[in-house]
Design an enzyme around this catalytic site. Sequence first.
Site, PDB file in Angstrom:
ATOM      1  N   HIS A  74       0.817  -1.216   0.000  1.00 27.30           N
ATOM      2  CA  HIS A  74       0.000   0.000   0.000  1.00 27.30           C
ATOM      3  C   HIS A  74       0.851   1.267   0.000  1.00 27.30           C
ATOM      4  O   HIS A  74       0.348   2.354  -0.278  1.00 27.30           O
ATOM      5  CB  HIS A  74      -0.990   0.009   1.174  1.00 27.30           C
ATOM      6  CG  HIS A  74      -0.387   0.261   2.520  1.00 27.30           C
ATOM      7  ND1 HIS A  74      -0.102  -0.756   3.407  1.00 27.30           N
ATOM      8  CD2 HIS A  74      -0.020   1.402   3.146  1.00 27.30           C
ATOM      9  CE1 HIS A  74       0.405  -0.243   4.517  1.00 27.30           C
ATOM     10  NE2 HIS A  74       0.460   1.074   4.387  1.00 27.30           N
ATOM     11  N   ASP A  95      -0.032  -7.570   1.295  1.00 26.75           N
ATOM     12  CA  ASP A  95       0.397  -6.181   1.452  1.00 26.75           C
ATOM     13  C   ASP A  95       1.914  -6.074   1.554  1.00 26.75           C
ATOM     14  O   ASP A  95       2.443  -5.386   2.425  1.00 26.75           O
ATOM     15  CB  ASP A  95      -0.268  -5.526   2.661  1.00 26.75           C
ATOM     16  CG  ASP A  95      -0.111  -4.001   2.644  1.00 26.75           C
ATOM     17  OD1 ASP A  95       0.011  -3.436   1.540  1.00 26.75           O
ATOM     18  OD2 ASP A  95      -0.082  -3.384   3.718  1.00 26.75           O
ATOM     19  N   SER A 142       4.641   2.380   7.932  1.00 26.48           N
ATOM     20  CA  SER A 142       4.340   1.282   7.013  1.00 26.48           C
ATOM     21  C   SER A 142       5.590   0.811   6.284  1.00 26.48           C
ATOM     22  O   SER A 142       6.304   1.613   5.676  1.00 26.48           O
ATOM     23  CB  SER A 142       3.313   1.722   5.971  1.00 26.48           C
ATOM     24  OG  SER A 142       2.012   1.554   6.433  1.00 26.48           O
TER      25      SER A 142
END
Length: 371
Positions: free
Chosen positions: A107, A137, A214
């Site tokens: 993402h 992901d 992230s």
Amino acid sequence: MEKYLGFTIKTLVITVLSCICFSGSLSAQADKSRGGYVDLTAAAEKSVNSVVYIKTEFTQKTPEWDDFFGGSIWEHFFRMAPSTYPVQAAGSGVIVSPDGYIITNNHVVADAVKTTITLNDKREYNGTIIGTDPSADLALIKIEASDLPYLEFANSDSVRLGQWVLAVGNPMNLTSTVTAGIISAKARQLELGSKGATEESYLQTDAAVNSGNSGGALVNANGKLVGINTAIASGNGYYTGYSFAIPSNIAKKTYLDLKTYGQVQKAYLGISIMELNASLAAEYGLDDVRGVYVADIDEDGAAAKNDFQEGDVIVSIDNLPVNSLAEVRGVLKTKSPGDKVKVTIIRNKEKYNKNVTLLNNKGTTEMLYKE
């Protein structure tokens, strides 16, 4: 019930950790304290040099990991719908080889038209996306560099509850940030609102992470990679005590598959399962609630070729106990078609071991290459 590995869990609001803005194993030895504490300084110093800042540019992002609030992440943070202006996203990545391979979250780089990698020493590189696995992901990036600092993979199966870990990343554009916590839980499955459950089996930690973390590193006290930070449990988009990381064993396999084949090689048992509880165990006449219940078998799958039966209870795979969908997925995510696994089952109160050759979704053991 989900075909092959099905189960439904209670919904949890999850926020991914990338920043978006407009633009024009802890070892047994390390676990033993010296003087009453675990020294994390060496792990921190090693990790910050192996974690990079990732800036991506795109015109429109897919909503798969953004829509956790009944609307888009744009509406949640900016109180407005996304326009057609260029947009930037910021996140983190982990160097996993000295020649410039970097793991991050899908993402962070999804739909990017440009990816810029900044090392801890301020050097900048253009990044090339080698491959992605949206279901997990995860993504793999390559920069043209050599002799880079990098993190070695730990065995995430050996991670223990209560073990000290460090989260390293670039939250809120604060580069090279290190926070500490413990492993709070293993084999967590997360619910992405209306999109259903993730396919991943996460490590849960209380190390503080926020937007921008992230794709960053979760490391043990030896400075080895135990996970890739991915999401937080939050109603407002900010850290409130729980965060989640993709285990290093899964990240390592994804890295090797994307590097070699351009896509992840997924292995299947070819069954549908249910998690057991006291009422189901009583209904099916089982002595206890250990294991997962085989509810259906694909006639062309690996389990059918090894004489599995509906009503079998799988209690372990490769000697790793499995009591949930997430634990089964966690094991299979580290396997490839053609791998042989020992599956221990209970049938009619007797224990059996079956040596099963896993298959791909086409029912073969062939490796599949990205076209």
